[in-house]
Design an enzyme around this catalytic site. Structure first.
Site, mmCIF file in Angstrom:
data_model
loop_
_atom_site.group_PDB
_atom_site.id
_atom_site.type_symbol
_atom_site.label_atom_id
_atom_site.label_comp_id
_atom_site.label_asym_id
_atom_site.label_seq_id
_atom_site.Cartn_x
_atom_site.Cartn_y
_atom_site.Cartn_z
ATOM 1 N N ASP A 111 10.230 82.432 78.552
ATOM 2 C CA ASP A 111 9.682 83.513 79.381
ATOM 3 C C ASP A 111 8.338 83.188 80.041
ATOM 4 O OD1 ASP A 111 8.536 83.588 76.854
ATOM 5 O OD2 ASP A 111 9.012 85.685 76.440
ATOM 6 N N ASP A 129 9.972 78.066 65.038
ATOM 7 C CA ASP A 129 11.267 77.812 65.673
ATOM 8 C C ASP A 129 11.395 76.332 65.983
ATOM 9 O OD1 ASP A 129 12.096 80.492 65.682
ATOM 10 O OD2 ASP A 129 10.854 80.898 67.434
ATOM 11 N N ASP A 149 6.573 82.794 62.634
ATOM 12 C CA ASP A 149 7.724 81.976 62.229
ATOM 13 C C ASP A 149 7.704 80.668 63.008
ATOM 14 O OD1 ASP A 149 8.386 82.983 64.758
ATOM 15 O OD2 ASP A 149 9.582 84.580 63.870
HETATM 16 P P1 ATP Z 1 6.086 86.237 68.050
HETATM 17 O O1 ATP Z 1 7.163 85.675 67.149
HETATM 18 O O2 ATP Z 1 4.713 85.922 67.605
HETATM 19 O O3 ATP Z 1 6.295 87.659 68.358
HETATM 20 P P2 ATP Z 1 7.219 84.435 69.941
HETATM 21 O O4 ATP Z 1 6.725 83.884 71.251
HETATM 22 O O5 ATP Z 1 7.497 83.449 68.867
HETATM 23 O O6 ATP Z 1 6.200 85.522 69.483
HETATM 24 P P3 ATP Z 1 9.941 85.185 69.644
HETATM 25 O O7 ATP Z 1 10.602 86.481 69.958
HETATM 26 O O8 ATP Z 1 9.882 84.734 68.224
HETATM 27 O O9 ATP Z 1 8.498 85.271 70.267
HETATM 28 O O10 ATP Z 1 10.676 84.095 70.533
HETATM 29 C C1 ATP Z 1 10.495 82.708 70.338
HETATM 30 C C2 ATP Z 1 10.445 82.013 71.684
HETATM 31 O O11 ATP Z 1 11.677 82.220 72.388
HETATM 32 C C3 ATP Z 1 9.372 82.519 72.648
HETATM 33 O O12 ATP Z 1 8.127 81.908 72.396
HETATM 34 C C4 ATP Z 1 9.944 82.158 73.987
HETATM 35 O O13 ATP Z 1 9.737 80.803 74.264
HETATM 36 C C5 ATP Z 1 11.444 82.362 73.784
HETATM 37 N N1 ATP Z 1 11.872 83.720 74.196
HETATM 38 C C6 ATP Z 1 11.959 84.822 73.402
HETATM 39 N N2 ATP Z 1 12.399 85.874 74.102
HETATM 40 C C7 ATP Z 1 12.638 85.442 75.356
HETATM 41 C C8 ATP Z 1 13.136 86.063 76.537
HETATM 42 N N3 ATP Z 1 13.463 87.344 76.559
HETATM 43 N N4 ATP Z 1 13.272 85.289 77.640
HETATM 44 C C9 ATP Z 1 12.952 83.978 77.612
HETATM 45 N N5 ATP Z 1 12.472 83.346 76.530
HETATM 46 C C10 ATP Z 1 12.318 84.053 75.408
HETATM 47 MG MG MG Z 2 8.329 83.883 66.958
#
Ligand code: ATP
Ligand code: MG
Length: 457
Positions: free
Chosen positions: A154, A61, A59
């Protein structure tokens, strides 16, 4: 050319390999619209990480300095969501793009002049950060600057942003170097970051397994030291995260890392000690095979339903519980029900499996008996069950190598393919005959008010 700006590194368009062709056209439209209306707009987080690695992002963001209300004014197809922290969802035909306003993690005292009425929302710094006694963040909804927004994320590799104004990448945390070196590293002190949000430990494991990265030494030590505190996270969130790990296509690798760090034993203490023990002199090897099977399905692009996943992963453990109840004299169905109830009772306080999923898991296991009854009563009703394919797949994966079971599965597959009833082969018939179904005698109910047929003659 790398250009230092404040504490950030900017990587110009010609210095990175990201092409706009790999981006979601809708998400790009959102960024352009924000820019045309005078706002800053970035892609951020996982999508930038994945684009740089040449992987397809799940996705996109978007972060911006526009407040949610400002975003709503620009987009007709926008809905604001979230009570705790307002987010804008921009709806397209087949996609929703999430737009967040830059946030800060730093607790800040309210500055009187910023709290004056009429100041833009994103500049107001109310004290909206709430932590529990152990430092876990309970609430964090403070608007901030782009840099603060990157620092509250994170891992360094998850903090990169892509600026639509000049197509550059902005790196506030050294994320690009870590991405190139294949390293998962928390932003800031890992002890503190895992204390703030224990779920980050599971995310570290998932990204390491999924991307083939290593967890940086300090981060890994802090993770192992804090593993037992994972139980402080909300149980439904832990379930969601566990699903992501198990359905990542690298579930087996995730499991190894969870074991090495002590997370698995903390999350599933009973199951984990059962796995470590033997049953009647045999180690429990099916679990590992099931992880590999699920990984291969996901890697082929298939979907695995939650109940089937749970059945594959925990089925042998539940079967053993059911066997215990059966030895105590409970009939099959009741013993499966009791086993699933016991499993849910020990798992859900930490990893909350929704009741509806638990019931569907129970059905997959208890309906295995039905597969043996060929043709049984109303096979077409059984075939039309919404979980028929899961029931079949569970049987095939766990017992399909047995000749007799293979034949039964073939019969059901043929039955499911054809509209007309499939004749039962004699060797299967014998089994059906061996299990005669008791037919209830149905008595006609007499209607006491009805006149007898002979009356009135
Ligand atoms: P994917 O969607 O491929 O699983 P992602 O990194 O995009 O991985 P998401 O859960 O969609 O993970 O979160 C988007 C972004 O939000 C992350 O890349 C990170 O920067 C931030 N994020 C998500 N969860 C946390 C958390 N628990 N603490 C701090 N930042 C977070
Ligand atoms: Mg994501």
């Amino acid at each position: 050319m790398k250009k230092e700006q404040h504490s950030s590194v900017i990587i110009a368009r010609q210095e990175h390999g990201i092409s706009r062709k790999l981006m979601s056209p809708n998400a790009l439209r959102v960024l352009y619209r924000l820019k045309d209306n005078g706002f800053v707009g970035y892609f951020v987080g996982g999508c930038v990480r994945d684009l740089l690695l040449g992987r397809e992002p799940k996705d996109f963001d978007v972060v911006t300095n526009a407040t949610p209300n400002e975003v709503k004014r620009i987009f007709r197809n926008c809905r604001l969501v979230g009570r705790r922290f307002r987010l804008a969802h921009i709806h397209f035909h087949d996609e929703i793009i999430e737009v967040a306003t830059f946030r800060s993690q730093a607790p800040d005292d309210p500055e009187p002049e910023q709290l004056e009425a009429g100041k833009p929302e994103h500049r107001q710094r109310h004290v909206r950060m709430l932590r529990d006694d152990d430092g876990m963040i309970l609430r964090d909804n403070v608007y901030g600057t782009p840099e603060e927004d990157a620092l509250r994320r994170d891992f360094t590799v998850n903090s990169l942003s892509y600026n639509i104004a000049d197509f550059s990448i902005i790196d506030y945390t050294g994320g690009l170097a870590d991405l190139n070196a294949g390293i998962i590293r928390t932003i800031g002190d890992p002890d503190v970051r895992f204390q703030e949000d224990p779920v980050r430990m599971l995310r570290a494991v998932r990204f390491a397994a999924q991307l083939g990265f290593t967890i940086e030494e300090h981060t890994r030590k802090a993770l192992a030291a804090a593993a037992a505190t994972i139980v402080r996270a909300a149980p439904p969130r832990l379930y969601d995260e566990m699903l992501k790990l198990l359905l990542s296509g690298e579930g087996a690798k995730c499991y190894d890392l969870l074991c090495q760090t002590g997370l698995f034993a903390a999350l599933f203490p009973d199951f984990s000690s059962w796995l470590g023990a033997e049953s009647e002199g045999f180690p429990h090897t099916r679990f590992g095979e099931m992880l590999d099977y699920v990984d291969s399905r996901i890697q082929q692009g298939d979907k695995v339903s939650q109940p089937l996943l749970l059945a594959l992963i925990f089925g042998e453990y539940i079967d053993e519980k059911a066997e215990r109840f059966r030895r105590q004299g409970a009939p099959w169905q009741q013993s499966v029900n009791a086993a699933v109830a016991e499993f849910m009772g020990e798992t859900c306080p930490v990893v909350m499996i929704a009741n509806r999923v638990g019931m569907a898991l129970r059905d997959i296991i208890s309906q295995q008996m039905r597969l043996k009854k060929i043709p049984g009563r109303r096979p077409e009703t059984f075939i039309s069950r919404h979980d028929f394919n899961d029931i079949i797949e569970y049987c095939r994966v766990t017992r399909g190598d047995k000749k007799e079971v293979g034949k039964q599965l073939d019969w059901w597959a043929a039955q499911a393919e054809q509209q007309a009833p499939v004749p039962v082969p004699p060797e299967l018939m014998r089994e059906t005959e061996a299990l005669p179904r008791k037919r209830k005698r149905r008595r006609r109910r007499r209607n006491p008010n009805a006149k007898s047929g002979t009356e009135g003659i």
